[in-house]
Write a protein that holds these residues in place. Sequence first.
Motif, PDB file in Angstrom:
ATOM      1  N   THR A   1       0.847  -1.338   0.148  1.00 45.69           N
ATOM      2  CA  THR A   1      -0.236  -0.048  -0.271  1.00 45.69           C
ATOM      3  C   THR A   1       1.028   1.187  -0.337  1.00 45.69           C
ATOM      4  O   THR A   1       0.262   2.321  -0.779  1.00 45.69           O
TER       5      THR A   1
ATOM      6  N   GLY B   1       1.012   1.724  -3.958  1.00 43.21           N
ATOM      7  CA  GLY B   1      -0.255   0.670  -3.909  1.00 43.21           C
ATOM      8  C   GLY B   1      -0.871   1.228  -4.481  1.00 43.21           C
ATOM      9  O   GLY B   1      -2.048   1.197  -4.670  1.00 43.21           O
TER      10      GLY B   1
ATOM     11  N   GLN C   1      -4.765   1.806  -6.599  1.00 42.91           N
ATOM     12  CA  GLN C   1      -6.356   1.869  -5.601  1.00 42.91           C
ATOM     13  C   GLN C   1      -6.750   3.019  -6.216  1.00 42.91           C
ATOM     14  O   GLN C   1      -7.861   2.720  -6.288  1.00 42.91           O
TER      15      GLN C   1
ATOM     16  N   GLY D   1       2.913  -6.636  -3.078  1.00 38.47           N
ATOM     17  CA  GLY D   1       1.942  -6.525  -4.040  1.00 38.47           C
ATOM     18  C   GLY D   1       1.770  -5.935  -5.358  1.00 38.47           C
ATOM     19  O   GLY D   1       1.324  -7.277  -6.720  1.00 38.47           O
TER      20      GLY D   1
ATOM     21  N   VAL E   1       4.517  -6.891  -8.527  1.00 39.66           N
ATOM     22  CA  VAL E   1       3.657  -8.242  -9.942  1.00 39.66           C
ATOM     23  C   VAL E   1       3.755  -6.994 -10.782  1.00 39.66           C
ATOM     24  O   VAL E   1       3.557  -7.322 -12.672  1.00 39.66           O
TER      25      VAL E   1
HETATM   26  P1  ADP Z   1       0.106  -4.575   2.253  1.00 38.00           P
HETATM   27  O1  ADP Z   1       0.645  -5.660   2.659  1.00 38.00           O
HETATM   28  O2  ADP Z   1       0.004  -3.203   2.014  1.00 38.00           O
HETATM   29  O3  ADP Z   1      -1.232  -4.313   2.301  1.00 38.00           O
HETATM   30  P2  ADP Z   1       0.185  -5.508  -0.198  1.00 38.00           P
HETATM   31  O4  ADP Z   1       1.614  -6.336  -0.531  1.00 38.00           O
HETATM   32  O5  ADP Z   1      -0.930  -6.653  -0.014  1.00 38.00           O
HETATM   33  O6  ADP Z   1      -0.407  -5.068   0.195  1.00 38.00           O
HETATM   34  O7  ADP Z   1       0.168  -5.445  -1.511  1.00 38.00           O
HETATM   35  C1  ADP Z   1      -0.824  -4.293  -2.418  1.00 38.00           C
HETATM   36  C2  ADP Z   1      -1.167  -3.281  -2.937  1.00 38.00           C
HETATM   37  O8  ADP Z   1      -0.730  -3.798  -4.373  1.00 38.00           O
HETATM   38  C3  ADP Z   1      -2.454  -2.930  -3.612  1.00 38.00           C
HETATM   39  O9  ADP Z   1      -2.296  -1.096  -3.428  1.00 38.00           O
HETATM   40  C4  ADP Z   1      -2.713  -2.499  -5.085  1.00 38.00           C
HETATM   41  O10 ADP Z   1      -2.574  -1.310  -5.496  1.00 38.00           O
HETATM   42  C5  ADP Z   1      -1.222  -3.250  -5.645  1.00 38.00           C
HETATM   43  N1  ADP Z   1      -1.542  -3.789  -6.496  1.00 38.00           N
HETATM   44  C6  ADP Z   1      -1.976  -5.460  -6.863  1.00 38.00           C
HETATM   45  N2  ADP Z   1      -1.699  -5.988  -8.387  1.00 38.00           N
HETATM   46  C7  ADP Z   1      -1.066  -4.941  -8.369  1.00 38.00           C
HETATM   47  C8  ADP Z   1      -0.321  -5.228  -9.859  1.00 38.00           C
HETATM   48  N3  ADP Z   1      -0.552  -5.542 -10.962  1.00 38.00           N
HETATM   49  N4  ADP Z   1      -0.168  -3.924 -10.078  1.00 38.00           N
HETATM   50  C9  ADP Z   1      -0.087  -2.538  -9.795  1.00 38.00           C
HETATM   51  N5  ADP Z   1      -0.195  -2.850  -8.340  1.00 38.00           N
HETATM   52  C10 ADP Z   1      -1.190  -3.798  -8.137  1.00 38.00           C
END
Ligand code: ADP
Length: 531
Positions: free
Chosen positions: A298, A341, A345, A442, A445
């Motif tokens: 995030t 990220g 969102q 996240g 990717v």
């Molecule tokens: P956290 O641990 O902070 O909850 P994550 O490691 O699960 O975060 O990553 C979630 C973030 O990754 C979200 O903000 C989402 O927008 C972003 N995200 C997920 N898939 C993609 C993608 N294919 N491209 C860009 N961002 C992505």
Amino acid sequence: MPHARQESIDRQAPAAGDRAAREKEEFMEKYMLSIDQGTTSSRAMIFREDGSCVASAQEAFEQHYPKPGWVEHDPEVLWSTVCNCIRQALAKANIQKGQIAGIGITNQRETTILWEKSTGRPVYNAIVWQCRRTAALVEKLKDSDPEFIETVRDKTGLVPDAYFSATKIQWILEEVPGLKARAGQGEILFGTVDTWILYRLTGGRSHATDYSNASRTMLFNIKDLKWDEDLCRYFHIPMCMLPQALPGASEFGYVATDIPGLEAIGGVGIYGILGDQPAALFGQTCFDRGDIKNTYGTGCFTLMNVGSDPIISRKGLVTSAAWSWMGETTYALEGSVFNGGSTIQWLRDELKLIDHASDCDVLAETVPDSAGVILVPAFSGLGAPYWDMYARGAILGLTRGTTKAHIARAALEGIAYQVYDLVTLMQEEADCPITALKVDGGASVSRFMMQFQSDILNCNVDRAKERETTSQGVAYLAGLFCGYWPSIDALRELRHCDTLFTPSMSEEKREKLLKNWKKAVSRAGAWEEKE
Ligand code: ADP
């Protein structure tokens, strides 16, 4: 057997068991268990010797927002979700008694819990790291004492903030009637979440933490690796409340034998504790000075291994003790991007430019470049190296020809530019050029963003195959301590590269883009009026 032993803190020795049972256990396959108590969910993962995950379980829990800006968790729920996850993971992998060689705990950092020594009952909800209830208190301290910022920075490696545990402890002690006096008499204990889980897992026998979690309290002197008397006095915190601070690889205690559903791990040693970000640094096998990782979640968290001398940042990064091994403590320089990220969102949920986060890449790659558009994701201000809480998000360079594809591309680039700023600052402050950035999380990717990151940093970006570097990191450290893995070099072998992104942008283009980014950041700066 553990490699080293510290002085005892009333830990329970492992149950002996009869000889036949012990012999049987010797022939069973052994695993490491890691517990990850995070901000929104708890998780348990079981790893085998090749570093792969055999089974895992995860459980989300409720966030409490009693007032705007306040965030709390119920400590009993944190504990019960951890227990549920361990039970489920053990059941999925059909783990029998004697098969778990050791346990590691990693956790959301800074979150503060106070409980009664005699009953183990929390006296207040956990105040979560994000909670801003003590922000005004910290501002007051900064304004009223000109030396406060310097003292905190030099002793703790931190920039004073309400995130850290000190003012949260102070707040609970002042708000709960009669608590201050009881704490002074040694009746109340403090712990970050690692300490709380350890305390419960050991049936109240261990009250300890590791250096990395202690580093985030604003009470711990990272140079002599001890709780700081002056700071405790400053925040009116009795030192008898504080847990014993130990190296991350230590004999922290043994699981009580009477926890319902956890009989299979009764007597097993807890040999590793690390806060979530240093755990990810360890999981990414950033074992050498100058090794660096970024987690794209995030927000983004960049950590660099700066070796055995703490570097006190002058430009708003923070320094923590990370782990200790073979008597040497490794320090990490850390910086964060508030909106990583979450920018994607925002494109999805507010602008409705895309349906899924993964669409962002697809859209971005329909155009050859952002056509001069720069998106500064300063939705909640900008951190290091700018430290401008009054900056706000901006999209600059719009023309009549700008399409949503340019904006999607600029959003991904905007995340990478912020990480570029952090990594560049770290290289300067640590005086240590980097050769590669190891990445996870996240949003890593996104192939487009990772390639752009490599281009703009002009270095390799190495994406790990392993998704759970945090859980893995603490399992590795605990496993190293109890001899499950033989050496740091053996751990290096467990990391696998998923994709290596190599830079392919011309220097001329890179410089032009960076110049535009700096210009855009300056336009977004100091936008909100100070009250
Ligand atoms: P956290 O641990 O902070 O909850 P994550 O490691 O699960 O975060 O990553 C979630 C973030 O990754 C979200 O903000 C989402 O927008 C972003 N995200 C997920 N898939 C993609 C993608 N294919 N491209 C860009 N961002 C992505």
